[in-house]
Write an enzyme that holds these catalytic residues in place. Structure first.
Site, PDB file in Angstrom:
ATOM      1  N   HIS A   1       0.837  -1.204   0.000  1.00 14.16           N
ATOM      2  CA  HIS A   1       0.000   0.000   0.000  1.00 14.16           C
ATOM      3  C   HIS A   1       0.870   1.252   0.000  1.00 14.16           C
ATOM      4  O   HIS A   1       0.653   2.184  -0.784  1.00 14.16           O
ATOM      5  CB  HIS A   1      -0.911  -0.039   1.234  1.00 14.16           C
ATOM      6  N   GLU A   2       1.885   1.284   0.876  1.00 16.26           N
ATOM      7  CA  GLU A   2       2.781   2.443   0.929  1.00 16.26           C
ATOM      8  C   GLU A   2       3.623   2.547  -0.344  1.00 16.26           C
ATOM      9  O   GLU A   2       3.932   3.650  -0.805  1.00 16.26           O
ATOM     10  CB  GLU A   2       3.690   2.364   2.158  1.00 16.26           C
TER      11      GLU A   2
ATOM     12  N   HIS B   1       1.682   4.432  -2.781  1.00 19.14           N
ATOM     13  CA  HIS B   1       1.851   5.883  -2.611  1.00 19.14           C
ATOM     14  C   HIS B   1       3.149   6.354  -3.265  1.00 19.14           C
ATOM     15  O   HIS B   1       3.209   7.437  -3.857  1.00 19.14           O
ATOM     16  CB  HIS B   1       1.869   6.240  -1.126  1.00 19.14           C
TER      17      HIS B   1
ATOM     18  N   HIS C   1      -5.425   7.272  -1.944  1.00 21.20           N
ATOM     19  CA  HIS C   1      -6.370   6.282  -1.436  1.00 21.20           C
ATOM     20  C   HIS C   1      -7.526   6.132  -2.429  1.00 21.20           C
ATOM     21  O   HIS C   1      -7.879   7.075  -3.131  1.00 21.20           O
ATOM     22  CB  HIS C   1      -6.896   6.698  -0.059  1.00 21.20           C
TER      23      HIS C   1
END
Length: 770
Positions: free
Chosen positions: A442-443, A446, A452
């Site tokens: 998930h990071e 980014h 998101h």
């Protein structure tokens, strides 16, 4: 004299070579403890000496032997038999050697069928995810296991469970042709464990490494006094270790899972099997047990081990507010990691690095019940695009292919006396692996520019990441469900918008992708009749529409390269965008984000304001001029608006003769001089005394056609573009901010400048007219 093929020395040498080959194959499952709890098979793998012709000396000897007579030309052709596919499972005692690694037996109805790629597929990744099924649709469900092996024995066989006729497997690829065999075995099928591959299928996959794309770097960050260990329960630490070498193996395997998952998602979104690559190094292979035991060297993803200048105590005292709002001492782990990486990689100005970092000194504090020295963050620090995540779930990660399925089905309860139950969603070992591997992914999303989303990895759907790699889910402490077969519709995903971002990201380029225009920027130009023209040299990829109050995007427009021409110039209307929104949202203020195929981005905070009369001004000849979207934030202290039409536009007798640019580490101002020596000043006369002058060729009618601008919070650098194709130097900071090219759409010319200035220029745009 004995025949040459009975020579004792040759025979002994060949025997010795054969023994070595057999041993390298057998050690792939040297210990029951390391098995995947699949049904054991006996002789289901064709011996390497047959599949790979492993003994060249034997071939040389056989050339001298009498050959069978050729088949007569008038031999009657074999009669077709529609039942060949179904005639194998009950045939006992068949003995037919494999030719070139492939069995000459008829194809079994239970031969594994690959459903997510075909024969001779070309890919550009090291780890490939395979989905398939056994048996025919509508038949009874089958259980058992599928064994995947390379015909050249370049990677040991791996075993993957079959649940209700479905299976998932991972394949380790090397550059070139990868010839694979899939063998199904089940105790319920006759001859399933025979010495010949009866229920088998074959697949060739070609891999070309994408060396024209920047890699995703992998790094482990340690404190300067770190012992190089991570949290693990004592029994697990004793069994597999919790030192730096183990951390490297686990982190590398997690990254390979990211790669396999992402490539499969891109393919399902019809965007090609494109995925990020890793920087590699020649080292001892860690992806299977045999490599470790035999010391086999391979080209593997490199894990950079980086020491910070902070101590363990300093790192573990840094708690982000989300973890502990009452922490006595707060700090910036992201900044500390960024400083350590910049010191380690030493990038030059303008060089972009993409690095995903594992913080090894994260620690579960049983007293305060928080993970210290951990931050889950992703983004960028200048040209360094970075994601950081702690090691508190690292013990649950697999270290090799053999451990993938066990890691994602291990129901061992999480012992919070030693390790964290992250967000109370890691009640078992396999759920901890989901959280650790998935949240770090998930990071990393980014890091690649993903915000998101309404679902997928960029929400929190990575709690089901395991479903991508197993056909049957184990009991979940998070949902209190007993698990069961996994349907593709219930797997974890990347959101469609994430995949569209990846499609345009430089890390996801394929070897055969055409070169793109180096100008990746997007510009918006209000024109007549409330229309807005969007220009992008690389083409518009997609447009996100956000009604007021929405932080997540639910409505977007796509312009994919795969299904149409490149859209370098689009015309949008406010009504067209509003009609795409839900009825109750159509009257609200809307924000529009435009993405280019080159990775450029343009945010229009108020689309109505841009296409309204507020974006235009009258020219004395009855025509109107229009303001482009402004670059820079215009938020510096004391910032004031600056705007004017060129004198050469309002007075036809005047000609622009030169431009003086005042600059230092940023752009302070631009002064436009005319043939009568009059001038107009935009900004201030700061920076370099006297500035720099760019002369126009007024005798030949040269004029300004646009500007190349580097900007962020303010205007870092600027370059003048002319009608003769000339470009001035970049004045100011040539490497600051992000690049933008202000070139009006066809039919319009630059007639002035607009923006704002504080201590230096912090906003810049152009005025255009027909």
């Amino acid at each position: 004299m004995a025949p040459s093929f009975l020579n004792f020395k040759d025979f002994r040498r060949r025997s010795r070579a054969s023994i070595r080959t057999d041993r390298s194959t057998d050690t792939s499952s040297y210990d029951d403890h390391h098995s995947q709890n699949t049904t054991p098979t006996n002789g289901s793998i064709t011996p390497p000496s047959i599949t790979a012709n492993s003994d060249p000396a034997l071939n040389a000897q056989l050339k001298d032997q009498p050959q069978p007579p050729p088949i007569p030309a008038n031999r009657p052709p074999p009669q077709p038999n529609s039942n060949n596919r179904y005639s194998v499972s009950g045939m006992a005692g068949l003995g037919s050697p494999a030719l070139n690694g492939k069995s000459s037996l008829p194809v079994s109805q239970y031969a594994p069928r690959i459903t997510n790629l075909g024969e001779n597929t070309w890919v550009s990744q090291k780890i490939l995810l395979i989905n398939g099924m056994v048996g025919e649709p509508g038949q009874r469900s089958l259980e058992g296991s599928v064994t995947v092996c390379r015909l050249d024995d370049g990677f040991p066989p791996t075993h993957w469970p079959v649940c209700e006729s479905q299976f998932k497997a991972m394949v380790y690829l090397v550059p070139g042709a990868n010839r694979l065999r899939f063998d199904f075995s089940s105790p319920k099928l006759a001859n399933s464990g025979s010495s010949n591959p009866i229920h088998s299928s074959y697949l060739t996959v070609h891999m070309v490494p994408p060396m024209n794309s920047p890699p995703l770097q992998l790094a482990i960050l340690l404190a300067k006094d770190s012992p190089g260990t991570f949290d693990a329960v004592p029994t697990r630490a004793e069994r597999e270790g919790n030192d730096l070498d183990t951390a490297i193996r686990k982190f590398r395997m997690a990254a390979y899972l990211w790669q396999a998952f992402t490539a499969e998602q891109m393919w399902r979104n019809k965007l090609g099997r494109r995925v990020f690559r890793f920087e590699e190094e020649w080292t001892t292979g860690t992806c299977n047990y045999r490599d470790r035991e035999m010391g086999m060297m391979r080209s593997e993803a490199r894990i950079h081990v980086i020491r910070s200048d902070k101590t363990m105590a300093e790192i573990r005292d840094l708690d982000i507010a989300q973890q502990n709002p009452n922490a006595a001492k707060k700090g910036d782990l992201y900044g500390i990691a960024a400083d350590a990486l910049k010191k380690y990689f030493k990038p030059l100005p303008g060089q972009t690095q993409y690095v995903s970092v594992l913080i090894l000194d994260s620690h579960w504090d049983t007293q305060s019940k928080i993970v210290t020295g951990h931050a889950a963050l992703g983004g960028n620090s200048g040209d360094l695009h970075m994601a950081i995540f702690g090691s508190h779930a690292l013990q649950s990660y697999p270290t090799s292919f053999e451990e993938v399925v066990p890691a994602f089905t291990d129901c061992t309860p999480t012992d919070t006396n030693f390790v964290a139950n992250d967000c109370n969603e890691s009640g078992s070992s396999w759920e901890a692996a989901n959280i650790g591997i998935g949240a770090h992914l998930h990071e990393t999303g980014h890091l690649f520019g993903c915000p998101h989303q309404e679902n997928g990895v960029m929400l929190r759907d990575y709690v089901t990441l395991n479903r991508t790699f197993v056909a049957h889910e184990a009991y979940s402490t998070r949902t209190k469900s007993k698990g069961g077969p996994v349907a593709q519709a219930n797997e974890c995903t990347w959101h469609r918008l994430d995949c569209l971002r990846f499609r345009s990201h430089p890390c996801f380029r394929l070897p055969n992708d055409p070169l793109l225009n180096p100008d990746a920027s997007v510009q918006a130009w209000p024109v007549e009749n409330g229309h807005v023209q969007i220009t992008a040299a690389t083409g518009v990829s997609f447009i996100e529409i956000y009604p007021e109050g929405d932080d997540l995007c639910h409505t977007w427009i796509e312009y994919p390269l795969e299904s149409g021409p490149v859209q370098r110039n689009l015309t949008l209307t406010e009504q067209e965008l509003r009609d795409r929104l839900p009825e109750k949202k159509r009257r609200s203020k809307i924000k529009v984000c435009v993405k280019s195929h080159g990775g450029g981005n343009l945010d229009i905070d108020d689309f109505h304001s841009l296409c309204s009369k507020a974006s235009s001004l009258k020219i004395s000849f009855g025509k109107s001029a229009y303001r482009s979207v402004k670059l820079g934030f215009s938020q510096m202290e004391g910032s004031e608006p600056h705007e004017f039409l060129f004198t050469s536009v309002t007075q036809k007798t005047r000609v622009l003769s030169r431009v003086v640019i005042y600059h230092g580490f940023a752009v302070d101002g631009l002064e436009f001089f005319y043939d009568d020596d009059s001038s107009q000043l935009f900004g201030k006369r700061g920076g370099k005394p006297g500035g720099d002058t760019f002369e126009m060729d007024i005798r030949r009618g040269e004029y300004i056609t646009g500007f190349f601008v580097r900007s962020g919070l303010w205007i870092d650098g600027i370059q003048i573009l002319t009608s003769f194709g000339r470009k001035s130097p970049i004045y100011g900071n040539a490497h600051g901010g992000s690049p933008h090219t202000l070139l009006p759409p066809r039919g319009y010319t630059v007639c002035g400048v607009t923006g704002s200035c504080a201590a230096w220029v912090d906003g810049f745009g152009v005025l255009i007219a027909r």
